[in-house]
Design a protein around this motif. Sequence first.
Motif, short mmCIF file in Angstrom:
data_model
loop_
_atom_site.label_atom_id
_atom_site.label_comp_id
_atom_site.label_asym_id
_atom_site.label_seq_id
_atom_site.Cartn_x
_atom_site.Cartn_y
_atom_site.Cartn_z
N UNK A 81 39.52 27.65 37.85
CA UNK A 81 40.49 27.78 36.75
C UNK A 81 40.66 29.26 36.39
N UNK A 82 39.57 30.01 36.51
CA UNK A 82 39.67 31.46 36.26
C UNK A 82 40.62 32.13 37.24
N UNK A 116 33.64 31.80 44.27
CA UNK A 116 32.18 31.89 44.15
C UNK A 116 31.71 33.33 44.41
N UNK A 117 32.21 33.91 45.49
CA UNK A 117 31.72 35.25 45.83
C UNK A 117 32.18 36.28 44.79
N UNK A 118 33.36 36.08 44.23
CA UNK A 118 33.83 37.03 43.21
C UNK A 118 32.97 36.93 41.95
N UNK A 449 41.86 38.48 43.35
CA UNK A 449 40.79 37.69 42.73
C UNK A 449 39.97 38.51 41.75
N UNK A 450 39.74 39.78 42.08
CA UNK A 450 38.89 40.59 41.19
C UNK A 450 39.59 40.80 39.85
N UNK A 451 40.93 40.93 39.88
CA UNK A 451 41.63 41.09 38.60
C UNK A 451 41.64 39.79 37.82
N UNK A 468 38.10 45.98 45.29
CA UNK A 468 39.18 45.74 46.24
C UNK A 468 38.60 44.91 47.39
N UNK A 469 39.17 43.73 47.57
CA UNK A 469 38.56 42.74 48.45
C UNK A 469 39.29 42.51 49.76
#
Lengths: 602, 602
Positions: A81-82, A116-118, A449-451, A468-469
């Motif tokens: 959801x995030x 999960x990894x983020x 995803x990081x943002x 940065x992924x």
Amino acid sequence: MRLSQMLFVTLREDPAEAEIPSHKLLVRAGYIRRIGSGIYSYLPLMWRVLQKISQIVREEMNAAGAQECLLPQLQPSELWKESGRWDTYTKAEGIMFALIDRQDREVGLGPTHEEVITTIARDMIRSYRQLPQNLYQIQTKFRDEIRPRFGLMRGREFIMKDAYSFDADEAGMKVTYQKMHTAYCKILTRTGLKFRAVDADSGAIGGSGSQEFMVLAEAGEDEVLYTEDGKYAANVEKAIALPPDVVTSPFSSYEKRETPGTETIEKVCKFLKCSPTNVVKNVLYQAVFDSGITALVLVHIRGDQDVNDVKLQNELTKLADQFGGKTVISLTVPDAEAQQKWAAKSLPLGYISPAIADDYIKPSKEIASKFVRFVDQTVTDLENFVTGADESGYHVVGANWGKEFQKPALVVDVRKAKAGDRAVHDPSQTLQTARGIEIGHIFQLGTKYSQAMNATYTNEQGEEMPLVMGCYGIGVSRLAQAAVEQSYDKDGIIFPVAIAPYHAVVVIPNVNDADQVSAAEKLYAELNQAGVETLLDDRNERAGVKFKDSELIGIPYRIVTGKSLKDGKVEVVQRATKAVQELALDQVVPTLKQWVTEALHS
Amino acid sequence: MRLSQMLFVTLREDPAEAEIPSHKLLVRAGYIRRIGSGIYSYLPLMWRVLQKISQIVREEMNAAGAQECLLPQLQPSELWKESGRWDTYTKAEGIMFALIDRQDREVGLGPTHEEVITTIARDMIRSYRQLPQNLYQIQTKFRDEIRPRFGLMRGREFIMKDAYSFDADEAGMKVTYQKMHTAYCKILTRTGLKFRAVDADSGAIGGSGSQEFMVLAEAGEDEVLYTEDGKYAANVEKAIALPPDVVTSPFSSYEKRETPGTETIEKVCKFLKCSPTNVVKNVLYQAVFDSGITALVLVHIRGDQDVNDVKLQNELTKLADQFGGKTVISLTVPDAEAQQKWAAKSLPLGYISPAIADDYIKPSKEIASKFVRFVDQTVTDLENFVTGADESGYHVVGANWGKEFQKPALVVDVRKAKAGDRAVHDPSQTLQTARGIEIGHIFQLGTKYSQAMNATYTNEQGEEMPLVMGCYGIGVSRLAQAAVEQSYDKDGIIFPVAIAPYHAVVVIPNVNDADQVSAAEKLYAELNQAGVETLLDDRNERAGVKFKDSELIGIPYRIVTGKSLKDGKVEVVQRATKAVQELALDQVVPTLKQWVTEALHS
């Protein structure tokens, strides 16, 4: 391993469920068994193939500085959801299995692990000094496919290697991405398969650039376009190219013409004696966004070209915001019922003009907000063109943008590139076509995803920056089957040495012949001792059955302790070429060892 | 691996969620991260530990003739309905995660694989000539635990090795079972852990006999009873023993006595001046079957003994048929509300007689059918005993079975064995107690699943026979944590060499000292070259931080390129003993290599 002790059963008949050769062969040869729709058991021979592929992947990933870990398959819905993907994955596209646990919480079964990894990176990475990082795992993934098929190719449970990298900036990410590209090339080279790296569409994963790794095979689901000079290769979904030049229009003034029975481009060109490059084709689509809103889409494209649905879907996704969504979940040609919903009167199909909306659709304010018009770049500069007249049996000729027809603001490339097109990088090169099986995909994710999940680090200047992924997948179980699809013959599988379950099989034609047995037992022990992974077919079966089975399962080298034993020799057969030769008993181990070593290092 | 490049973060504080030392240490030392309730990520260090354990398991399983495979995690409900476990696992016990796929079919997430493997055996095994077979896998399993806790000890997603064997008959299965017992002993010996194999309850898996493998640790959830002679060891749930001898009853005739305020055995014995071995204690339970039916259970047991709930539950399960079910899902002491439901009048708690049902419960036909009475073997031969009079403040003395009280037909052993009891095999041995963590369990399944699922083979006489099965599990992720629970100190984890993520760590106290760096780099390269798996702590951190971290993560040997470098020496510290010694630079590699080799083969 002794075949007499292995759970090993081959089938004569093709399994009813299998459509493609590799699927049939893997089931017949006792590698896999179906347990449910898109769900397979990997039997002992298959497990060895999967382990060999995994080990090659692992060695090259480690050599490229990536670290192995294992992330959970059960993924709390909160994480998805995030990132904003929960509804898309579980409902709109429905590709993620979801369940409710005994605490009444929603949990998904991981189809991929960005969330999960983020989360882990967000917890553990604080400073630029910890970067870069690249973590990978080899693990079972889940996808609730609409139509599971082709065995392991499109299963609902499959084994993936997935890696996720974190860099301080775009430039760093590109370095990591390039390392992964190199590692993937090494991995595929080591497996012994013919492959091609191609530009690819990024799809639902997102990000700014991606490449796919295709194992070439006739039955491949994907089409690849490439140039002979090796400088360009792309999935047809993503490929770009120069279309053929426009033939000068034979029309110089605007006119409406009666063109009876010319619903197709071919017919209208024949009737009007013009080139398809003179025609503006107007194609209607209906797009459904994940918000539930449906939009009507009109695309203008040159008569000799087709629309690439993936490109069109990507252009629509860029507009998804306007429709309260994030992505397009379906794109179809509107059927009669849908046409009725949109159009004020019955549409003149085959004679639609760029202005169809003005006359027929007469959008109310509500419809207007759900109407999108794109012009493909093939027709932006077209002059004196032919197009529909919005009246059955009529076209207009000599039309021009800005005069008879308003030019739409949204100029896009939604054209399907095809074999024979000229390459953009060098128009003297024409695109070739090949079919491939996608077994790897690497993505420049950027900060998507990081943002969304607030995974930041502090840079040297003390500023908080998003990580940065990149992400990098290989379908391990799919690769195993793709190898078979690339390499088989009428008698069965031909595994490359590097990923064959065993390098060699020693066949005892007659287990009641003590000499045959003792020679075979000795070779079997010595070959394994020497690192040549060897099976012993010591089953109490006819020799013919054993030969057929060894060909079906595709072991690279077969050693037969047969008739020539009285001369101190055995017969050695190469599976791929069927070349037969006799070797003196004391030459078997050194020869086989040399062949295997050469095959693994070629 | 260089620590500066690893995703490696240690924590000073114990995580709030952790209750036991091993859980705290694994989180603090950066081995695992929690992603959700009972769901963990295995970070790079942990992944290496898991791989080492898996590799030991794999080698010993292969050596014992088992074949590795991989079975699906998604399991169609149909298979579990065939074995009759679907409702028990997904509803009654609720331990299996279940979901509905997009085709509206029920699918479970495998907590165990009897159903899948039996399906495969049914398909593939036809003849006695294919037997025996033993297949295993190392895979993630799922259990929707009521109360996930203790980190990896009771997680909802965990890694198991599970093996399933198929034999032609009971005798063959016992041979395979014994091979697995031996393999398990070898596996645990190789991991370097102190363990004990104990007789165990078979629980929901079923079958005729089973043993657990316990890693000994003070915080273990299980209690083990064993004898010093090494001939007996059992989980307390299953343990049998001789109770103390009965003291001759001081009463010789039947009489009702007023015994005010004697609700406990201790009080009534003190009041009546008799031994607790003279008392028949009557205990009420309420059992709920998976059919939904609730039964009232009355157990008679000797006053100095307690009821073992697991044994009682097993006895009730044998009767489950009568209650339209297959198993007991809960066993409790009835509370006031439940008592009201069963009893005609308020129960004289503390003064209940073996005939309580006659007077108080007065069972209607319906209640009678739900009333079960067991007599524990400790009281079957008791004479002139004391027991309740079914009236508050009164007991009877000098009672006898067959005279004042009807002896129930169901004689059972539901007694809880305890430390100090005499051993059955040799009454001169008394039971000792220890705590353990169950990390392995081997079962003689018999034909439970093959009969339910019709998995048969044809024997030499041409008869169709059910396959005789065994199953064998090891909790791989649990073993990793159990190792920590067995071996840590105030500074952190002390991993045995065999399963430590790395054998050694080379610490550079000051990364700005070029001599320290170059000596360390050289040792790091040479040690790895020599097969001593070595980390390099090249982080730009204070020496103290590095020493603390190396102790926390529990690497067996630490090599420090510090002050003594000027004398051509380095400091070597053994993690377990903290013994420090100086080694000449050229002695480091041979010494470490020898230590590691010795540790791996001791």
